[in-house]
Design a protein around this motif. Structure first.
Motif, PDB file in Angstrom:
ATOM      1  N   ALA A  99       0.884  -1.287   0.075  1.00 46.75           N
ATOM      2  CA  ALA A  99      -0.044  -0.206  -0.078  1.00 46.75           C
ATOM      3  C   ALA A  99       0.848   1.197   0.020  1.00 46.75           C
ATOM      4  CB  ALA A  99      -0.809  -0.114   1.301  1.00 46.75           C
ATOM      5  N   PHE A 100       0.448   2.320  -0.710  1.00 47.72           N
ATOM      6  CA  PHE A 100       0.874   3.655  -0.504  1.00 47.72           C
ATOM      7  C   PHE A 100       1.049   4.033   1.199  1.00 47.72           C
ATOM      8  CE2 PHE A 100      -0.272   4.017  -4.888  1.00 47.72           C
ATOM      9  CZ  PHE A 100       0.677   4.153  -5.347  1.00 47.72           C
ATOM     10  N   PHE A 101       2.440   4.674   1.486  1.00 47.60           N
ATOM     11  CA  PHE A 101       2.504   4.923   2.892  1.00 47.60           C
ATOM     12  C   PHE A 101       2.206   3.913   3.812  1.00 47.60           C
ATOM     13  CE2 PHE A 101       2.653   8.795   0.388  1.00 47.60           C
ATOM     14  CZ  PHE A 101       3.745   9.356   0.669  1.00 47.60           C
ATOM     15  N   ARG A 102       2.524   2.535   3.727  1.00 46.67           N
ATOM     16  CA  ARG A 102       2.248   1.660   4.452  1.00 46.67           C
ATOM     17  C   ARG A 102       2.993   1.676   5.889  1.00 46.67           C
ATOM     18  NH1 ARG A 102       3.029  -4.827   3.097  1.00 46.67           N
ATOM     19  NH2 ARG A 102       1.878  -5.656   4.906  1.00 46.67           N
ATOM     20  N   GLU A 103       2.577   1.464   7.088  1.00 46.61           N
ATOM     21  CA  GLU A 103       3.302   1.867   8.230  1.00 46.61           C
ATOM     22  C   GLU A 103       3.668   3.139   8.140  1.00 46.61           C
ATOM     23  OE1 GLU A 103       5.979  -1.262   9.428  1.00 46.61           O
ATOM     24  OE2 GLU A 103       5.203  -2.817   8.021  1.00 46.61           O
ATOM     25  N   PRO A 104       2.647   4.186   8.466  1.00 46.95           N
ATOM     26  CA  PRO A 104       2.994   5.487   8.297  1.00 46.95           C
ATOM     27  C   PRO A 104       3.845   6.037   9.165  1.00 46.95           C
ATOM     28  CG  PRO A 104       0.921   5.118   9.057  1.00 46.95           C
ATOM     29  CD  PRO A 104       1.399   3.899   8.635  1.00 46.95           C
ATOM     30  N   GLN A 105       4.196   5.430  10.433  1.00 40.91           N
ATOM     31  CA  GLN A 105       5.115   6.129  11.475  1.00 40.91           C
ATOM     32  C   GLN A 105       6.572   5.998  10.792  1.00 40.91           C
ATOM     33  OE1 GLN A 105       3.715   3.126  11.715  1.00 40.91           O
ATOM     34  NE2 GLN A 105       4.990   1.678  12.073  1.00 40.91           N
ATOM     35  N   HIS A 106       6.915   5.153   9.742  1.00 39.40           N
ATOM     36  CA  HIS A 106       8.184   5.371   9.236  1.00 39.40           C
ATOM     37  C   HIS A 106       8.501   6.291   8.490  1.00 39.40           C
ATOM     38  CE1 HIS A 106       8.999   0.555   9.513  1.00 39.40           C
ATOM     39  NE2 HIS A 106       9.229   1.139  10.417  1.00 39.40           N
ATOM     40  N   PHE A 107       7.279   6.849   7.708  1.00 36.64           N
ATOM     41  CA  PHE A 107       7.254   8.186   6.822  1.00 36.64           C
ATOM     42  C   PHE A 107       7.207   9.308   7.680  1.00 36.64           C
ATOM     43  CE2 PHE A 107       5.938   4.541   3.842  1.00 36.64           C
ATOM     44  CZ  PHE A 107       6.921   4.741   2.978  1.00 36.64           C
ATOM     45  N   GLU A 108       6.638   9.154   8.714  1.00 35.39           N
ATOM     46  CA  GLU A 108       6.782  10.432   9.720  1.00 35.39           C
ATOM     47  C   GLU A 108       8.153  10.538  10.403  1.00 35.39           C
ATOM     48  OE1 GLU A 108       3.896   9.351  12.663  1.00 35.39           O
ATOM     49  OE2 GLU A 108       2.165   9.384  11.363  1.00 35.39           O
TER      50      GLU A 108
ATOM     51  N   ALA B 264      12.240  -5.850  -2.656  1.00 37.55           N
ATOM     52  CA  ALA B 264      11.025  -6.338  -2.476  1.00 37.55           C
ATOM     53  C   ALA B 264       9.832  -5.324  -2.635  1.00 37.55           C
ATOM     54  CB  ALA B 264      10.864  -7.262  -1.342  1.00 37.55           C
ATOM     55  N   CYS B 265       9.988  -4.492  -3.809  1.00 37.79           N
ATOM     56  CA  CYS B 265       9.179  -3.316  -4.058  1.00 37.79           C
ATOM     57  C   CYS B 265       7.708  -3.647  -4.348  1.00 37.79           C
ATOM     58  CB  CYS B 265       9.694  -2.315  -4.699  1.00 37.79           C
ATOM     59  SG  CYS B 265       9.684  -3.046  -6.793  1.00 37.79           S
ATOM     60  N   SER B 266       7.183  -4.933  -4.661  1.00 37.28           N
ATOM     61  CA  SER B 266       6.094  -5.499  -5.050  1.00 37.28           C
ATOM     62  C   SER B 266       5.751  -4.488  -6.233  1.00 37.28           C
ATOM     63  CB  SER B 266       5.159  -5.428  -3.758  1.00 37.28           C
ATOM     64  OG  SER B 266       3.756  -5.870  -4.423  1.00 37.28           O
ATOM     65  N   THR B 267       4.194  -4.001  -6.261  1.00 39.99           N
ATOM     66  CA  THR B 267       3.774  -3.134  -7.408  1.00 39.99           C
ATOM     67  C   THR B 267       3.953  -1.533  -7.245  1.00 39.99           C
ATOM     68  OG1 THR B 267       1.725  -3.342  -6.328  1.00 39.99           O
ATOM     69  CG2 THR B 267       1.975  -4.836  -8.123  1.00 39.99           C
ATOM     70  N   GLY B 268       5.208  -1.297  -6.556  1.00 39.84           N
ATOM     71  CA  GLY B 268       5.603   0.051  -6.539  1.00 39.84           C
ATOM     72  C   GLY B 268       5.145   0.980  -5.831  1.00 39.84           C
TER      73      GLY B 268
ATOM     74  N   GLU C 156      -8.615   3.659  -6.166  1.00 39.86           N
ATOM     75  CA  GLU C 156      -8.838   3.261  -4.922  1.00 39.86           C
ATOM     76  C   GLU C 156      -7.595   2.965  -3.943  1.00 39.86           C
ATOM     77  OE1 GLU C 156      -8.135  -0.594  -7.290  1.00 39.86           O
ATOM     78  OE2 GLU C 156      -9.096   1.217  -7.680  1.00 39.86           O
ATOM     79  N   ARG C 157      -6.448   2.857  -4.750  1.00 40.00           N
ATOM     80  CA  ARG C 157      -4.972   2.906  -4.049  1.00 40.00           C
ATOM     81  C   ARG C 157      -4.712   3.964  -3.521  1.00 40.00           C
ATOM     82  NH1 ARG C 157      -4.132  -1.931  -2.875  1.00 40.00           N
ATOM     83  NH2 ARG C 157      -2.057  -1.847  -2.724  1.00 40.00           N
ATOM     84  N   ALA C 158      -5.340   5.139  -4.101  1.00 41.46           N
ATOM     85  CA  ALA C 158      -4.978   6.652  -3.523  1.00 41.46           C
ATOM     86  C   ALA C 158      -5.237   6.689  -1.989  1.00 41.46           C
ATOM     87  CB  ALA C 158      -5.501   7.704  -4.332  1.00 41.46           C
ATOM     88  N   ALA C 159      -6.089   6.018  -1.612  1.00 40.71           N
ATOM     89  CA  ALA C 159      -6.842   6.420  -0.323  1.00 40.71           C
ATOM     90  C   ALA C 159      -5.898   6.587   0.673  1.00 40.71           C
ATOM     91  CB  ALA C 159      -7.599   5.409   0.282  1.00 40.71           C
ATOM     92  N   THR C 160      -4.740   5.798   0.793  1.00 45.80           N
ATOM     93  CA  THR C 160      -3.670   6.002   1.799  1.00 45.80           C
ATOM     94  C   THR C 160      -2.548   7.172   1.550  1.00 45.80           C
ATOM     95  OG1 THR C 160      -2.304   4.451   1.123  1.00 45.80           O
ATOM     96  CG2 THR C 160      -4.029   3.913   2.899  1.00 45.80           C
ATOM     97  N   ILE C 161      -2.647   7.842   0.357  1.00 41.55           N
ATOM     98  CA  ILE C 161      -1.730   8.767   0.009  1.00 41.55           C
ATOM     99  C   ILE C 161      -2.401  10.399   0.441  1.00 41.55           C
ATOM    100  CG2 ILE C 161      -0.664  10.281  -1.930  1.00 41.55           C
ATOM    101  CD1 ILE C 161      -1.159   7.978  -3.682  1.00 41.55           C
ATOM    102  N   PRO C 162      -1.376  11.054   1.419  1.00 42.00           N
ATOM    103  CA  PRO C 162      -2.071  12.141   1.970  1.00 42.00           C
ATOM    104  C   PRO C 162      -2.121  13.208   0.681  1.00 42.00           C
ATOM    105  CG  PRO C 162      -0.085  11.839   2.755  1.00 42.00           C
ATOM    106  CD  PRO C 162      -0.144  10.644   1.693  1.00 42.00           C
TER     107      PRO C 162
ATOM    108  N   GLU D 144      -9.714   6.427 -17.267  1.00 39.98           N
ATOM    109  CA  GLU D 144     -10.786   6.858 -16.217  1.00 39.98           C
ATOM    110  C   GLU D 144     -10.784   5.821 -14.910  1.00 39.98           C
ATOM    111  OE1 GLU D 144     -15.188   8.558 -15.325  1.00 39.98           O
ATOM    112  OE2 GLU D 144     -14.584   8.104 -17.328  1.00 39.98           O
ATOM    113  N   GLY D 145     -10.820   6.222 -13.837  1.00 40.22           N
ATOM    114  CA  GLY D 145     -10.592   5.416 -12.888  1.00 40.22           C
ATOM    115  C   GLY D 145      -9.152   5.057 -12.197  1.00 40.22           C
ATOM    116  N   MET D 146      -8.344   5.529 -12.964  1.00 38.40           N
ATOM    117  CA  MET D 146      -6.769   5.321 -12.681  1.00 38.40           C
ATOM    118  C   MET D 146      -6.068   6.528 -12.343  1.00 38.40           C
ATOM    119  SD  MET D 146      -6.922   1.921 -13.468  1.00 38.40           S
ATOM    120  CE  MET D 146      -5.111   1.280 -13.613  1.00 38.40           C
TER     121      MET D 146
END
Length: 294
Positions: A87-96, A125-129, A174-180, A196-198
């Protein structure tokens, strides 16, 4: 003309012996430990490869992927068994931590002449980026274009399929939900008409990115250091103890003296003999380096 056809042949059954063969092969090739509880996962994910190759048993497929000349199919097999949860910004404490502590410290060090204005980041191991592009957004916010900093984010994965998705830089909205929201507006492009939708990574992000297929179980093929940040999160939980220790040791050796190594929340260095010290939860720096504790 009959309206009936022959019944479909039953799907092949993965025997305990065949599972053991694949367990040994996958751990030998990729360091990934498949437990006995993964038998259904192995069967489900490899069944498609059997159908496409016209094989009728998992034993026949094992023979096929281990024959000389079928290296490409071995790569496809490993692709099938890789887990791509991210997910984008997974484990947000690391990005904080990056935003509030690490990046300001590096800026202060550069202003004092104690470090170069360049940063290299490795998302292993970046998975889908989602992770490397989250890092790229974070870097550009702290070190914007025109600030005199050279930035590079290396995204690597064992899976060729996942790496292609990373290079494409295209996801469902839908992947944008965790991006500030400020970062979403600044760095992502919203699809229109046929897209559209991407959403797609914008040119500023792409300018930072580099890509490579890297097998973490083959350190001789790894990119050379030093790196200022290495993110290797939520992948080593699938590795056996020996392979996990080898990977962590090799990554720490590729850290800059003031660099940081990030593990996932479910991972630890228990049982791993490596010269690092903890600076925050699941965040480490080389022992003897100048990095502070947060």
């Amino acid at each position: 003309m009959s309206d009936f056809t022959r019944p479909l042949a039953p799907p092949p059954v993965l025997t305990s012996r065949e599972l053991a063969l694949f367990q040994a092969l996958v751990e030998r090739e990729a360091g990934i430990h498949l437990s006995q509880a993964k038998d259904a996962l192995v069967a489900n994910r490899l069944s498609r490869r059997l159908r496409e190759l016209g094989l009728t048993s998992f034993g026949a497929y094992y023979t096929y992927v281990t024959e000389r000349g079928h290296e490409a199919e071995k790569v496809r097999m490993l692709d099938s068994l890789c887990t791509h949860e991210t997910a984008f910004f997974r484990e947000p404490q690391h990005f904080e931590l990056l935003r509030e502590r690490i990046f300001p410290d590096w800026i202060a060090q550069a202003q004092a002449g104690r470090r170069a204005r360049s940063l290299r980041v490795w998302s292993a191991a970046c998975s889908t980026g989602e992770e490397p592009y989250s890092l790229a957004m974070s870097l550009l916010e702290a070190f914007p274009r025109g600030s005199g900093w050279s930035l590079e984010v290396l995204a690597t994965d064992l899976s060729t399929w996942a790496l292609e998705r990373t290079q494409e830089g295209l996801w469902g909205l839908e992947r944008a939900a965790t991006i500030p929201q400020p970062l979403l507006r600044a760095y992502m492009l919203k699809g229109v008409r046929t897209q559209e939708g991407m959403m797609k990574a914008g040119p500023e992000l792409r300018a930072l990115m580099r890509y490579a297929r890297v097998n973490l179980n083959a350190p001789g093929e790894w990119p050379p250091g030093p790196f200022d940040l290495i993110f290797c999160r939520n992948v080593l939980i699938y590795f056996g103890a020996e392979a996990r220790s080898r990977v962590i040791g090799g990554m720490v050796q590729r850290l800059a003296p003031t660099g940081y190594f990030f593990l996932g929340h479910a991972e630890s260095l228990i049982g791993v003999d490596v010269e690092v010290r903890s600076v925050s939860a699941n965040v480490y720096t080389p022992r003897g380096g100048a990095s502070p504790r947060y």
